[in-house]
Design a protein around this motif. Structure first.
Motif, mmCIF file in Angstrom:
data_model
loop_
_atom_site.group_PDB
_atom_site.id
_atom_site.type_symbol
_atom_site.label_atom_id
_atom_site.label_comp_id
_atom_site.label_asym_id
_atom_site.label_seq_id
_atom_site.Cartn_x
_atom_site.Cartn_y
_atom_site.Cartn_z
ATOM 1 N N PRO A 132 -51.149 -3.778 -27.358
ATOM 2 C CA PRO A 132 -50.989 -2.437 -26.770
ATOM 3 C C PRO A 132 -51.137 -1.321 -27.797
ATOM 4 N N PHE A 133 -51.672 -0.213 -27.312
ATOM 5 C CA PHE A 133 -51.833 0.992 -28.125
ATOM 6 C C PHE A 133 -50.488 1.684 -28.334
ATOM 7 N N ALA A 134 -49.702 1.772 -27.268
ATOM 8 C CA ALA A 134 -48.379 2.401 -27.316
ATOM 9 C C ALA A 134 -47.597 1.937 -26.095
ATOM 10 N N SER A 135 -46.295 2.104 -26.159
ATOM 11 C CA SER A 135 -45.403 1.687 -25.070
ATOM 12 C C SER A 135 -44.523 2.861 -24.664
ATOM 13 N N ILE A 136 -44.416 3.067 -23.346
ATOM 14 C CA ILE A 136 -43.622 4.173 -22.803
ATOM 15 C C ILE A 136 -42.730 3.630 -21.697
ATOM 16 N N ASP A 137 -41.436 3.810 -21.845
ATOM 17 C CA ASP A 137 -40.465 3.399 -20.830
ATOM 18 C C ASP A 137 -39.817 4.665 -20.283
ATOM 19 N N ILE A 138 -39.864 4.849 -18.963
ATOM 20 C CA ILE A 138 -39.461 6.128 -18.373
ATOM 21 C C ILE A 138 -38.166 5.976 -17.575
ATOM 22 N N HIS A 139 -37.222 6.877 -17.843
ATOM 23 C CA HIS A 139 -35.902 6.827 -17.225
ATOM 24 C C HIS A 139 -35.472 8.201 -16.729
ATOM 25 N N ASN A 140 -34.406 8.188 -15.937
ATOM 26 C CA ASN A 140 -33.666 9.394 -15.557
ATOM 27 C C ASN A 140 -32.256 9.312 -16.111
ATOM 28 N N ASN A 141 -31.583 10.464 -16.153
ATOM 29 C CA ASN A 141 -30.152 10.539 -16.453
ATOM 30 C C ASN A 141 -29.387 10.839 -15.165
ATOM 31 N N THR A 142 -28.126 10.464 -15.135
ATOM 32 C CA THR A 142 -27.279 10.871 -14.015
ATOM 33 C C THR A 142 -26.510 12.145 -14.332
ATOM 34 N N GLY A 143 -26.258 12.409 -15.605
ATOM 35 C CA GLY A 143 -25.516 13.602 -15.988
ATOM 36 C C GLY A 143 -26.448 14.749 -16.328
ATOM 37 N N LEU A 144 -25.853 15.862 -16.746
ATOM 38 C CA LEU A 144 -26.618 17.033 -17.171
ATOM 39 C C LEU A 144 -27.129 16.796 -18.582
ATOM 40 N N ASN A 145 -28.402 16.461 -18.698
ATOM 41 C CA ASN A 145 -29.023 16.224 -19.998
ATOM 42 C C ASN A 145 -30.390 16.897 -20.016
ATOM 43 N N PRO A 146 -30.817 17.401 -21.151
ATOM 44 C CA PRO A 146 -32.184 17.903 -21.258
ATOM 45 C C PRO A 146 -33.161 16.728 -21.291
ATOM 46 N N HIS A 147 -34.446 17.028 -21.196
ATOM 47 C CA HIS A 147 -35.463 15.993 -21.398
ATOM 48 C C HIS A 147 -35.532 15.669 -22.891
ATOM 49 N N TYR A 148 -35.632 14.383 -23.217
ATOM 50 C CA TYR A 148 -35.777 14.000 -24.619
ATOM 51 C C TYR A 148 -36.420 12.631 -24.716
ATOM 52 N N ALA A 149 -36.940 12.319 -25.889
ATOM 53 C CA ALA A 149 -37.559 11.025 -26.160
ATOM 54 C C ALA A 149 -36.693 10.263 -27.149
ATOM 55 N N CYS A 150 -36.638 8.950 -26.976
ATOM 56 C CA CYS A 150 -35.875 8.080 -27.877
ATOM 57 C C CYS A 150 -36.825 7.143 -28.619
ATOM 58 N N ILE A 151 -36.529 6.908 -29.883
ATOM 59 C CA ILE A 151 -37.291 5.955 -30.682
ATOM 60 C C ILE A 151 -36.321 5.004 -31.369
ATOM 61 N N ASN A 152 -36.855 3.856 -31.802
ATOM 62 C CA ASN A 152 -36.035 2.847 -32.474
ATOM 63 C C ASN A 152 -36.465 2.604 -33.911
ATOM 64 N N ARG A 153 -37.496 3.323 -34.351
ATOM 65 C CA ARG A 153 -37.950 3.241 -35.738
ATOM 66 C C ARG A 153 -38.279 4.645 -36.237
ATOM 67 N N LEU A 154 -37.885 4.912 -37.476
ATOM 68 C CA LEU A 154 -38.216 6.196 -38.092
ATOM 69 C C LEU A 154 -39.563 6.058 -38.794
ATOM 70 N N ASP A 155 -40.586 5.913 -37.957
ATOM 71 C CA ASP A 155 -41.964 5.701 -38.387
ATOM 72 C C ASP A 155 -42.776 6.918 -37.932
ATOM 73 N N ASN A 156 -43.708 7.366 -38.750
ATOM 74 C CA ASN A 156 -44.445 8.587 -38.419
ATOM 75 C C ASN A 156 -45.139 8.513 -37.067
ATOM 76 N N ARG A 157 -45.743 7.369 -36.735
ATOM 77 C CA ARG A 157 -46.445 7.265 -35.458
ATOM 78 C C ARG A 157 -45.473 7.330 -34.280
ATOM 79 N N PHE A 158 -44.298 6.735 -34.439
ATOM 80 C CA PHE A 158 -43.277 6.807 -33.395
ATOM 81 C C PHE A 158 -42.823 8.254 -33.212
ATOM 82 N N LEU A 159 -42.598 8.947 -34.307
ATOM 83 C CA LEU A 159 -42.170 10.337 -34.245
ATOM 84 C C LEU A 159 -43.258 11.235 -33.652
#
Length: 342
Positions: A132-159
């Motif tokens: 795969p070129f990249a992986s995207i997992d899409i979720h919702n929140n139940t509480g009041l949260n802004p939109h944001y992205a999560c990563i599991n590695r501090l790698d330039n391509r992930f960022l």
């Protein structure tokens, strides 16, 4: 028949009607979790997972919009779509009571082996073969949260991938067994948190991100400019202990939580901030607070002052919600700290 074949299906074409059906009717079309491979101009596929939590439909709706756009034209890049917990989606719940959380079952999980963990491992291996070129997992929140992205590695391509979604980025290593952490072994991966279900802006934002990713020929390897993102590090997960009763309204509960709790999300709160009031339950029996290594750190973040539950140090919570079922099935919140980088 193998366990994995009983639990998920692989298809090489789009089932008729998929772009137009709602989540309640999805299971009639896809009776079990399904991985669909669609061919595009560039071979390395964009992997997109939706409905790992059945009551979070924004990703599914964004994918439907994407499929409609390319109904009569070539995809810029091959696309691999994974539709997760279709049983829970049919009932509009995060998961069924007899199921594990579908975003805790992926390789690296600490959950015991089960048919669901075998399924997730098989999906992972199927995608490993396709590079795969990249992986995207899409979720919702139940509480009041802004939109944001999560990563599991501090790698330039992930960022760089996360920054395409927006300036709020969260780096985390726990909980284990999440899809994005597993696929980080294969390619740059992100989890998208798209606000509450039912908000059109969430669908629009996810769709625009997916469409942009389909048009990328490569992800930049240079560092993201520090001024372009706000990066936070999840340092603890907070859960309410199973024997503890809790509520936002019942004063006879072991823990009466503040009704303003979710307004603290993505707000840097000060030491002494009150989260609720406990009745005759010590802190050690009230909360389960784990750091990235799984160590108990409740005493580093919380105290009981005459029964009042308080934060003991400046921190930033996320995913606080007033939905008691979600709190019980997942957690009360995560605690974050700002991460400076250059």
């Amino acid at each position: 028949m193998a366990v994995t074949e009983r639990l998920f299906t692989q298809l090489n074409s789009l089932p008729a009607g998929l772009p137009d059906i709602d989540t309640a009717g999805l299971r009639a079309l896809l009776p079990k979790p399904t991985l669909i491979h669609l061919t595009g101009r560039l071979d390395e596929p964009l992997f997109v997972s939706v409905l790992l939590h059945g009551n979070e439909p924004t990703g599914f709706m964004a994918v439907q919009r994407l499929l409609k756009k390319y109904r009569d034209r070539e995809l810029p890049r091959s696309l691999a779509l994974f539709f997760g917990n279709v049983e829970a989606a049919e009932r509009d719940v995060r998961r069924l009571e007899n199921q594990p959380d579908y975003n805790r079952i992926w390789p690296g999980t600490e959950l015991p082996a089960s048919p669901e963990t075998a399924m997730a491992a098989a999906v992972f291996e199927a995608m490993r073969e396709r590079r795969p070129f990249a992986s995207i997992d899409i979720h919702n929140n139940t509480g009041l949260n802004p939109h944001y992205a999560c990563i599991n590695r501090l790698d330039n391509r992930f960022l760089q991938l996360a920054a395409l979604f927006g300036r709020l980025v969260v780096y985390f290593r726990r909980p284990t067994g999440v899809q994005s952490a597993a696929f980080a072994e294969l390619c740059p991966s992100v989890t998208l948190e798209c606000g509450r279900p039912g908000q059109q802006y969430g669908v629009d934002h996810a769709f625009e991100f997916l469409d942009s990713c389909l048009h990328l020929s490569a992800l930049p390897e240079q560092p993201v400019h520090a001024g372009d993102i706000d990066l936070f590090h999840t340092v603890a997960q907070v859960r309410i202990a199973d024997p503890v009763s809790f509520s936002f309204s019942r004063s006879d509960s072991d823990l009466l939580l503040s009704e303003d709790l979710e307004r603290m999300n993505f707000t840097e709160i000060a030491a002494g901030t009150v989260l609720g009031q406990a009745r005759n339950v010590p802190l050690s029996s009230l909360l389960l607070v784990q750091d990235e290594q799984g160590h108990d750190v409740a005493g580093q973040f919380f105290r009981l002052n005459n029964g009042i539950l308080q934060i003991t140090r400046p921190t930033m919570p996320s995913m606080l919600t007033l939905d008691e079922r979600v709190i019980r099935q997942d957690c009360l919140c995560y605690l974050m700290e700002r991460l400076n980088f250059s």
